[in-house]
Design an enzyme around this catalytic site. Structure first.
Site, PDB file in Angstrom:
ATOM      1  N   LYS A 156      -4.129  80.220 -14.633  1.00 36.53           N
ATOM      2  CA  LYS A 156      -3.449  81.455 -15.041  1.00 36.53           C
ATOM      3  C   LYS A 156      -2.390  81.859 -14.012  1.00 36.53           C
ATOM      4  CE  LYS A 156      -5.487  85.529 -14.180  1.00 36.53           C
ATOM      5  NZ  LYS A 156      -4.767  86.582 -13.457  1.00 36.53           N
ATOM      6  N   ASN A 157      -2.795  81.890 -12.738  1.00 41.40           N
ATOM      7  CA  ASN A 157      -1.893  82.444 -11.726  1.00 41.40           C
ATOM      8  C   ASN A 157      -0.772  81.490 -11.309  1.00 41.40           C
ATOM      9  OD1 ASN A 157      -3.238  84.805 -11.910  1.00 41.40           O
ATOM     10  ND2 ASN A 157      -4.407  84.570 -10.006  1.00 41.40           N
ATOM     11  N   CYS A 164      -4.060 100.538 -10.396  1.00 40.82           N
ATOM     12  CA  CYS A 164      -4.799  99.316 -10.694  1.00 40.82           C
ATOM     13  C   CYS A 164      -6.262  99.505 -10.324  1.00 40.82           C
ATOM     14  CB  CYS A 164      -4.211  98.160  -9.905  1.00 40.82           C
ATOM     15  SG  CYS A 164      -5.131  96.631 -10.093  1.00 40.82           S
ATOM     16  N   ARG A 186      -2.188  98.143  -4.653  1.00 43.09           N
ATOM     17  CA  ARG A 186      -1.263  97.075  -5.041  1.00 43.09           C
ATOM     18  C   ARG A 186       0.190  97.522  -5.252  1.00 43.09           C
ATOM     19  NH1 ARG A 186      -4.166  93.345  -9.343  1.00 43.09           N
ATOM     20  NH2 ARG A 186      -2.745  91.812  -8.492  1.00 43.09           N
ATOM     21  N   ASP A 243     -10.446  86.233  -5.439  1.00 46.90           N
ATOM     22  CA  ASP A 243     -10.754  86.029  -6.860  1.00 46.90           C
ATOM     23  C   ASP A 243     -12.083  85.308  -7.075  1.00 46.90           C
ATOM     24  OD1 ASP A 243      -8.433  87.311  -7.504  1.00 46.90           O
ATOM     25  OD2 ASP A 243      -7.286  85.498  -7.960  1.00 46.90           O
ATOM     26  N   ARG A 273      -8.650  87.927 -20.392  1.00 47.11           N
ATOM     27  CA  ARG A 273      -7.328  87.880 -19.774  1.00 47.11           C
ATOM     28  C   ARG A 273      -7.164  86.610 -18.962  1.00 47.11           C
ATOM     29  NH1 ARG A 273      -5.536  93.206 -16.986  1.00 47.11           N
ATOM     30  NH2 ARG A 273      -3.904  91.700 -16.663  1.00 47.11           N
TER      31      ARG A 273
HETATM   32  N1  EPU Z   1       0.657  94.200  -1.132  1.00 46.33           N
HETATM   33  C1  EPU Z   1       1.419  95.256  -0.674  1.00 46.33           C
HETATM   34  N2  EPU Z   1       2.750  95.298  -1.014  1.00 46.33           N
HETATM   35  C2  EPU Z   1       3.328  94.341  -1.787  1.00 46.33           C
HETATM   36  C3  EPU Z   1       2.546  93.283  -2.259  1.00 46.33           C
HETATM   37  C4  EPU Z   1       1.203  93.223  -1.910  1.00 46.33           C
HETATM   38  O1  EPU Z   1       0.927  96.129   0.026  1.00 46.33           O
HETATM   39  O2  EPU Z   1       4.533  94.461  -2.070  1.00 46.33           O
HETATM   40  C5  EPU Z   1      -0.772  94.115  -0.748  1.00 46.33           C
HETATM   41  C6  EPU Z   1      -1.696  94.282  -1.942  1.00 46.33           C
HETATM   42  O3  EPU Z   1      -1.936  95.637  -2.240  1.00 46.33           O
HETATM   43  C7  EPU Z   1      -2.936  93.542  -1.476  1.00 46.33           C
HETATM   44  C8  EPU Z   1      -2.359  92.401  -0.630  1.00 46.33           C
HETATM   45  O4  EPU Z   1      -1.030  92.808  -0.292  1.00 46.33           O
HETATM   46  O5  EPU Z   1      -3.725  94.369  -0.670  1.00 46.33           O
HETATM   47  C9  EPU Z   1      -2.298  91.058  -1.303  1.00 46.33           C
HETATM   48  O6  EPU Z   1      -1.806  91.193  -2.633  1.00 46.33           O
HETATM   49  P1  EPU Z   1      -0.933  90.083  -3.360  1.00 46.33           P
HETATM   50  O7  EPU Z   1       0.449  90.570  -3.500  1.00 46.33           O
HETATM   51  O8  EPU Z   1      -1.133  88.759  -2.693  1.00 46.33           O
HETATM   52  O9  EPU Z   1      -1.628  90.047  -4.790  1.00 46.33           O
HETATM   53  P2  EPU Z   1      -0.865  89.790  -6.141  1.00 46.33           P
HETATM   54  O10 EPU Z   1       0.224  88.834  -5.899  1.00 46.33           O
HETATM   55  O11 EPU Z   1      -0.564  91.065  -6.807  1.00 46.33           O
HETATM   56  C10 EPU Z   1      -2.220  87.673  -6.867  1.00 46.33           C
HETATM   57  C11 EPU Z   1      -3.069  87.257  -8.034  1.00 46.33           C
HETATM   58  C12 EPU Z   1      -4.383  88.030  -8.001  1.00 46.33           C
HETATM   59  C13 EPU Z   1      -5.079  87.692  -6.681  1.00 46.33           C
HETATM   60  C14 EPU Z   1      -4.164  88.053  -5.495  1.00 46.33           C
HETATM   61  C15 EPU Z   1      -4.734  87.665  -4.146  1.00 46.33           C
HETATM   62  C16 EPU Z   1      -1.436  86.631  -9.688  1.00 46.33           C
HETATM   63  C17 EPU Z   1      -0.789  86.908 -10.990  1.00 46.33           C
HETATM   64  N3  EPU Z   1      -2.344  87.520  -9.279  1.00 46.33           N
HETATM   65  O12 EPU Z   1      -2.007  89.060  -7.009  1.00 46.33           O
HETATM   66  O13 EPU Z   1      -5.166  87.549  -9.088  1.00 46.33           O
HETATM   67  O14 EPU Z   1      -6.282  88.429  -6.572  1.00 46.33           O
HETATM   68  O15 EPU Z   1      -2.900  87.372  -5.645  1.00 46.33           O
HETATM   69  O16 EPU Z   1      -4.986  86.319  -4.079  1.00 46.33           O
HETATM   70  O17 EPU Z   1      -1.161  85.618  -9.061  1.00 46.33           O
HETATM   71  C18 EPU Z   1      -6.849  87.648 -10.707  1.00 46.33           C
HETATM   72  O18 EPU Z   1      -6.453  86.546 -11.129  1.00 46.33           O
HETATM   73  O19 EPU Z   1      -7.946  88.167 -11.066  1.00 46.33           O
HETATM   74  C19 EPU Z   1      -6.038  88.380  -9.747  1.00 46.33           C
HETATM   75  C20 EPU Z   1      -6.173  89.680  -9.531  1.00 46.33           C
END
Ligand code: EPU
Length: 426
Positions: free
Chosen positions: A22-23, A116, A121, A304, A396
């Site tokens: 998915k990701n 969220c 996030r 995850d 999802r």
């Molecule tokens: N963060 C910030 N600012 C930003 C971006 C991130 O503060 O601009 C913080 C977030 O709040 C969090 C940390 O940085 O505390 C890491 O978040 P990240 O951005 O890595 O998460 P994401 O990219 O939104 C993806 C996956 C998630 C997975 C996380 C961590 C996708 C579509 N989603 O989310 O997947 O948990 O990386 O590995 O790739 C899931 O599949 O169930 C899922 C939630």
């Protein structure tokens, strides 16, 4: 409302083919916006989130043709650069159109995702990176409005490791003028998969999989064919299920190299694991031993997979301490697991799980995608009937999970409908 009914207490035995990730699929679908030529994708999982991404791309004017196990996208007639609130609020990963839209069309309007279930996030790093590349960005009526005649290569150091942040900036940089360096980049295999897809489209990217990605901008990308990588989280979920129930499971169409942290923990718990280039066989003929675990960016233990390991610990011998360092609210499954008889104390970002000999089936409520997976595993070990409610969360991110589990001996069935998702944690 859709529920899963599980009769627990049966070992799992057999073979499951793992679906596409998915990701990895979500950013790669969005990468289709970067070229006017067709992007033919295979191994695309059949998931609610993929449907949402296709709906979003369709709204922008991307041509979409379903193929066997995949989809072909063509962004030659894009008519809108706006990702509307209605879609973004159902899937946070919609933010991944921001980078490609500004890069190719010079402007984008993408709704801010808002709240969220698993943590705050924010998307400040996506915005900061694009600003560093010369985009002017404002927040108007809940939308991120980004404009840039042509993005310029620069050096970006993100404040924290962010997966979709790295992906968005990498996609923006491929069409930028000059060289972009992303420092503190996420090293997740899904980032590498996106980079490979972009390279297949003609992008020039070095260092994906390290914390320093260098992108040499090109004037345009071209079409490509690409197969999405296997889903390491789906694979890990099934492995945790067998580690908890006992039995023997072979996973095919997997990428074991992307799963070291999970495989190490399962070995520590007492599982015997054999791996080949694209298969994993796990046997567990004893009660698992509790493991300590701390989530961390890749190659650390994936957040995850946290709920699934917690479910295994719940019936393990001994006590395991689980620390969640990525999201501040990702323990909502704890209260539900307690309803099944688990002995878990959570405080702040730490959960102490004292293994019990048996769980007992009950009605529980899924609160987010991976929490649902943890509850399904707990239900598979619990004596009697467990009803997992709100499984639209599960749909999802897992392709027909109940069918796959039933095919290896689980007594599990879907009861009731499957309404559309209302939360947005992806
Ligand atoms: N963060 C910030 N600012 C930003 C971006 C991130 O503060 O601009 C913080 C977030 O709040 C969090 C940390 O940085 O505390 C890491 O978040 P990240 O951005 O890595 O998460 P994401 O990219 O939104 C993806 C996956 C998630 C997975 C996380 C961590 C996708 C579509 N989603 O989310 O997947 O948990 O990386 O590995 O790739 C899931 O599949 O169930 C899922 C939630």
């Amino acid at each position: 409302m859709g529920k899963l009914k599980i009769e627990g207490g049966r070992p799992l035995r057999g073979e499951i083919a793992v679906s596409g990730a998915k990701n990895a699929a979500l950013p790669i679908l969005c990468a289709s916006l970067l070229s006017a030529d067709a992007l033919a994708l295979s191994n695309v999982p059949d998931l609610h989130d993929v449907e949402t991404a296709l709906r979003l791309l369709g709204t922008l004017g991307v041509g979409i043709r379903r193929t066997e196990g995949g989809v072909t996208l063509q962004a030659s007639g894009v008519t809108s650069v706006e990702a509307p609130y209605d879609l973004v609020k159902t899937m946070r990963a919609s933010i991944l159109v921001l980078g490609p839209l500004v890069a190719r069309f010079g402007e984008a309007r993408v709704s801010l995702p808002g709240g969220c279930a698993i943590g705050q996030r924010p998307v400040d790093q996506h915005i900061k990176g694009l600003q560093a590349m010369g985009a002017s960005i404002s927040i108007e009526h809940g939308y991120v409005v980004a404009k840039a005649p042509r993005l310029k290569g620069t050096r970006i150091v993100t404040d924290m490791v962010t997966v979709t942040g790295t992906e968005n900036l990498m996609m923006a940089a491929v069409l930028a003028d000059g060289e972009t360096v992303i420092e503190n980049a996420a090293r997740e295999p899904e980032v590498v998969d996106l980079a490979r897809a972009l390279v297949a489209m003609g992008a020039r990217i070095d260092g994906a999989g390290t914390d320093r990605i260098v992108v040499h901008g090109v004037a345009q990308l071209h079409g490509a064919e690409y197969a999405v990588m296997p889903d390491r989280i789906e694979a890990g979920t099934f492995l945790c299920a067998v580690a908890a129930t006992g039995g023997e499971l072979t996973l095919t169409r997997v990428m074991p190299d992307s799963m070291d942290a999970t495989l190490d923990k399962l070995r520590e718990a007492g599982a015997q694991i054999e791996t080949g280039a694209d298969f994993i066989r796990l046997s567990m003929f004893r009660r698992p031993k509790a493991v300590n675990m701390r989530t961390a960016p890749y190659p650390g233990f994936a957040t995850d997979m946290q709920a699934q390991i917690m479910a295994m610990n719940a019936v393990a011998e001994g006590t395991g301490v689980i620390t969640e360092t990525i999201f501040e609210n990702r323990f909502m499954h704890v209260l539900e697991m307690q309803r099944l008889g688990a002995d878990i104390t959570a405080e702040g970002n730490t959960a102490v799980v004292r293994g019990v000999e048996r769980l007992s089936g009950a009605a529980v409520m899924a609160t987010d995608l991976r929490a649902s997976a943890g509850l399904v595993i707990a239900g598979l070990v619990a004596e009697g009937e467990t009803l997992v409610d709100r499984i639209y969360h599960l749909d999802r991110g897992y392709e027909r999970m109940e069918r796959k589990l039933a095919s290896v001996g689980a007594r599990i069935e879907r009861v009731g409908g499957t309404p559309a998702a209302t939360a947005s944690e992806s």
